[in-house]
Design a protein around this motif. Structure first.
Motif, PDB file in Angstrom:
ATOM      1  N   ASN A 101      20.880  77.811  88.868  1.00 61.39           N
ATOM      2  CA  ASN A 101      20.357  77.840  90.231  1.00 61.39           C
ATOM      3  C   ASN A 101      20.940  76.669  91.014  1.00 61.39           C
ATOM      4  OD1 ASN A 101      18.733  77.787  92.619  1.00 61.39           O
ATOM      5  ND2 ASN A 101      17.193  78.993  91.534  1.00 61.39           N
ATOM      6  N   ILE A 102      22.140  76.894  91.533  1.00 59.90           N
ATOM      7  CA  ILE A 102      22.839  75.815  92.226  1.00 59.90           C
ATOM      8  C   ILE A 102      22.171  75.492  93.558  1.00 59.90           C
ATOM      9  CG2 ILE A 102      24.512  77.142  93.592  1.00 59.90           C
ATOM     10  CD1 ILE A 102      25.330  74.118  91.336  1.00 59.90           C
ATOM     11  N   VAL A 103      21.438  76.454  94.131  1.00 65.89           N
ATOM     12  CA  VAL A 103      20.738  76.232  95.406  1.00 65.89           C
ATOM     13  C   VAL A 103      19.658  75.163  95.231  1.00 65.89           C
ATOM     14  CG1 VAL A 103      19.282  77.271  97.179  1.00 65.89           C
ATOM     15  CG2 VAL A 103      21.213  78.560  96.240  1.00 65.89           C
ATOM     16  N   MET A 157      30.624  74.397  86.905  1.00 64.24           N
ATOM     17  CA  MET A 157      30.173  75.414  85.957  1.00 64.24           C
ATOM     18  C   MET A 157      29.973  76.770  86.622  1.00 64.24           C
ATOM     19  SD  MET A 157      27.486  73.546  83.403  1.00 64.24           S
ATOM     20  CE  MET A 157      27.388  74.985  82.353  1.00 64.24           C
ATOM     21  N   GLN A 158      29.665  76.770  87.912  1.00 69.29           N
ATOM     22  CA  GLN A 158      29.472  78.011  88.651  1.00 69.29           C
ATOM     23  C   GLN A 158      30.792  78.581  89.173  1.00 69.29           C
ATOM     24  OE1 GLN A 158      26.576  79.610  89.223  1.00 69.29           O
ATOM     25  NE2 GLN A 158      25.068  78.141  88.528  1.00 69.29           N
ATOM     26  N   GLY A 159      31.877  77.815  89.001  1.00 68.61           N
ATOM     27  CA  GLY A 159      33.170  78.283  89.487  1.00 68.61           C
ATOM     28  C   GLY A 159      33.397  78.049  90.968  1.00 68.61           C
ATOM     29  N   HIS A 160      32.574  77.193  91.592  1.00 67.02           N
ATOM     30  CA  HIS A 160      32.699  76.907  93.027  1.00 67.02           C
ATOM     31  C   HIS A 160      33.690  75.757  93.242  1.00 67.02           C
ATOM     32  CE1 HIS A 160      29.502  79.695  93.523  1.00 67.02           C
ATOM     33  NE2 HIS A 160      28.524  78.880  93.153  1.00 67.02           N
ATOM     34  N   GLY A 161      34.962  76.036  93.023  1.00 66.73           N
ATOM     35  CA  GLY A 161      35.976  74.988  93.094  1.00 66.73           C
ATOM     36  C   GLY A 161      36.132  74.380  94.471  1.00 66.73           C
ATOM     37  N   GLU A 162      36.179  75.219  95.510  1.00 66.74           N
ATOM     38  CA  GLU A 162      36.362  74.711  96.876  1.00 66.74           C
ATOM     39  C   GLU A 162      35.182  73.835  97.295  1.00 66.74           C
ATOM     40  OE1 GLU A 162      38.954  74.955  98.593  1.00 66.74           O
ATOM     41  OE2 GLU A 162      40.103  76.659  97.838  1.00 66.74           O
ATOM     42  N   GLU A 163      33.960  74.255  96.939  1.00 66.74           N
ATOM     43  CA  GLU A 163      32.775  73.454  97.271  1.00 66.74           C
ATOM     44  C   GLU A 163      32.785  72.124  96.527  1.00 66.74           C
ATOM     45  OE1 GLU A 163      28.892  75.313  97.306  1.00 66.74           O
ATOM     46  OE2 GLU A 163      29.830  77.279  97.515  1.00 66.74           O
TER      47      GLU A 163
END
Length: 658
Positions: A334-336, A363-369
């Motif tokens: 839950n990244i939020v 870990m969520q794959g949100h590279g740009e963020e």
């Protein structure tokens, strides 16, 4: 408040005696480097900057109490005209606990070269601590010799620190000799030798010494608890815990953290619940320990309850607890919520906070963020460390951002002067290998300035498995065989590569070799939380009364997937050449499939299913999860060994790049 009080002093121009008292009082309220500098300005204003007593207390506060003020303390020390032994000891103490503990030894040598200074017991004890922290046995032995010259080797404080130093440097025999030569050792010294036994892996020696102790205090019992749990001897730890005449918050925290770190998450939760039933208020350590258990087990619901308790109890103001919450929500998928906790910290964010948030995005794959967050961290004035760059490179790797990852690897060295560690090189190999640039990954490994370890080669072997490069896999495996011949994972990876390529003879040879060497494949397991209880499933386990229901539900799910969306099992990587029907049975028993079937059977319709797995999810299970999310209209989150997969409406957040 601090600024106002200092301003008042400047305005009123208080007298010398009052100023000294006020300065010491204000100093005790300093919490950061900014307020420290204000006090320093006040000392100059009142002429107290050269007063040995005030300067000594100022130095002590900077070097020990303020996390980022050690460098400032060092500068103050260098400019003080006549530093005394107390000042030397204070700075040695701070340096011993810093990132460069060997600097404490250099300062001790500098003090010794000035013949007017005679080192005391604190000088030796603090320097020995620094030597122990950098595992410098040779320097530790030299300090031991010097303590003999000054007649301080039998001093109880020095002797106790010598025991700890030899244990940290891995020499239990010398630790025992110091203990035996100590005249009338007190309970602290006995505790030190018990700790030394544990640190050197001598559990029997620790227990024997504990039994011989003439006097035991609460710390003695806690040392036994910590020693057993850190060694993975949970039942022995439980026995000691039950025998303790008195327990404090350290005892409970030790059990919670110890069981969590050894994968016994339900027991860790149980100890936390029992602590509350006993009417004991959880502390920072017990809370971070139980949050760690939630993070590792993916226990999202229990983590939310803890979050509520933490908020009501005021623990949210403690940075380490907030950081643990970020880690828990991140590892529960839950990244939020992790973001909300991170944003609520504002001025309390440390390098750990930023790095934890970066790791969660990775870990969520949100590279740009992750890259955007890293830029925000730089803009805020926080200097990234080596661990920060590991998370950043990891994020680039799992998002396929090859050019950006390469640029940050260079920036780490050129801008921040951080020497790459093995983990950074591993991230780069993974970055190239995951993107299919296998030759570049191989060349990178060959050109590393440090000798690559088995993890580096194993990362490259994993990339060969993903992209089916048999030739390079064989070359890499030959290196691994030399370094770590009994690792089951390497054999399984190579077997998968051969099986996918249809080389059944090679598969058979590997299986025969594993059998001859008694190498067993690590079983895959998956965990799921239902009503705040953790359930575990193991791949291929024999059905019992409990799992019969799960297997039946799974059969129903697989039949529906075949009928409604034309699912066909992917059996290319099944390890042996058997009939197709048997292969399908083999892949159908993977633990994550059992866990998701249990979730569908037990959770309310439409409720999110969260699964934690110890291995990398296979391609067939990945496909099945996508199809289940579409057919059953449910969101499934799977955390495998390397990252998160969020399945919704037939798609995965990884975009099939994992």
């Amino acid at each position: 408040m601090m600024t106002k009080e200092v301003a008042t002093v400047f305005k009123d121009g208080v007298g010398m005696i009052i100023s000294e008292q006020l300065c010491v009082s204000l100093l005790s309220k300093c919490k950061n480097l900014k307020s420290v500098k204000q006090i320093h300005a006040l000392l100059f204003k009142t002429g107290l900057h050269n007063d040995p007593l005030v300067a000594g207390k100022f130095l002590l506060h900077c070097a020990v109490s303020i996390s980022d003020a050690l460098h400032y303390a060092h500068r103050v020390f260098l400019h003080f005209p006549t530093p005394d032994v107390f000042m030397y000891n204070t700075l040695i103490r701070g340096l011993a606990e810093s990132e460069s503990p060997h600097s404490s030894l250099q300062l001790f040598i500098q003090m010794r070269r000035k013949s007017t200074f005679v080192p005391d017991s604190f000088s030796f004890a603090f320097t020995l601590k620094g030597v122990a922290n950098c595992r410098d046995l040779k320097s530790g032995m030299q300090l031991h010799g010097q303590s003999l010259c000054f007649g301080l080797n039998t001093h109880i404080f020095v002797a106790t620190t010598l025991i700890s130093m030899y244990a940290d440097c891995g020499n239990l025999n010398f630790a025992h000799k110091v203990f035996e030569e100590t005249w009338q050792p007190n309970v602290v010294t006995w505790n030190a030798i018990v700790t030394a036994c544990f640190r050197c892996g001598d559990l029997e020696g620790a227990e024997d010494t504990f039994k011989r102790m003439p006097i035991r205090n609460l710390t003695s019992w806690n040392v036994m608890l910590a020693g057993y749990t850190k060694a993975g001897e949970l039942e022995l730890g439980r026995r000691v815990f039950s025998e303790m005449p008195l327990k404090d918050d350290v005892s409970w925290s030790t059990m919670i953290v110890g069981f969590a770190q050894n994968g016994s998450f339900d027991e860790a939760f149980g100890f936390f619940r029992e602590l509350q039933r006993q009417g004991i208020r959880p502390n920072e350590v017990s809370l971070t320990g139980v949050l760690s258990a939630c993070a590792q087990a993916g226990a999202f619901e229990f983590g939310k309850i803890l979050h509520g308790f933490i908020q009501k109890s005021g623990f949210l103001q403690i940075a380490s607890v907030s950081n643990a919450l970020i880690d828990t929500y991140s590892k529960c998928g839950n990244i939020v919520m992790a973001r909300l906790v991170f944003q609520s910290m504002q001025m309390r964010r440390s390098i750990v906070s930023w790095t934890s948030m970066l790791a969660g995005l990775a870990m969520q794959g949100h590279g740009e963020e992750a890259i955007q967050l890293f830029n925000e961290m730089e803009d805020s004035g926080i200097r990234p460390d080596g661990i920060t760059f590991i998370s950043l490179l990891y994020a680039c790797s799992h998002a396929g951002l090859v050019e950006q990852g390469s640029a940050y690897f260079s920036k780490m060295q050129s801008v921040y002067a951080i020497e790459p560690a093995m983990e950074h090189y591993g991230c780069m190999v993974d970055l190239y290998g995951r993107a299919g640039k296998l030759q570049k990954a191989y060349d990178f490994v060959r050109q590393m300035p440090i000798v690559p370890n088995s993890i580096i080669w194993r990362t490259l072997l994993g990339a060969c498995s993903i992209h089916g490069n048999v030739e390079l896999a064989e070359l890499v495996n030959s290196r691994l065989t030399e370094m770590d011949p009994n690792n089951s994972g390497d054999h399984v990876l190579l077997s998968n590569i051969y099986a996918t390529a249809g080389k059944w003879k090679d598969v058979a040879n590997i299986r025969r070799s594993m059998a001859e060497q008694s190498i067993k494949k690590a079983p895959g397991w998956s965990m799921i939380e239902i009503d705040k209880v953790i359930y575990s499933f193991v791949a291929g386990e024999k059905p019992d009364e409990f799992t019969d229901e799960v297997h039946n539900k799974l059969q129903e799910i697989m039949w529906r997937l075949r009928a409604e969306v034309g699912y066909v099992p992917q059996v290319r990587s099944v390890l042996h050449d058997i009939e197709e029907e048997e292969k399908e049975v083999s892949v159908s028993k993977h633990s994550e499939k059992l866990a998701v079937a249990f979730g569908i059977a037990k959770l309310a319709k439409g409720k999110m299913i969260r699964i934690v797995k110890n291995l990398r999810v296979c391609s067939d299970c990945h496909t099945v999860m996508k199809l289940i999310s579409k057919v059953y209209k449910v969101e499934i989150i799977v955390r495998d060994r390397s990252r998160f997969h969020s399945f919704q409406d037939g798609f995965c957040s990884c975009r099939d790049y994992w």
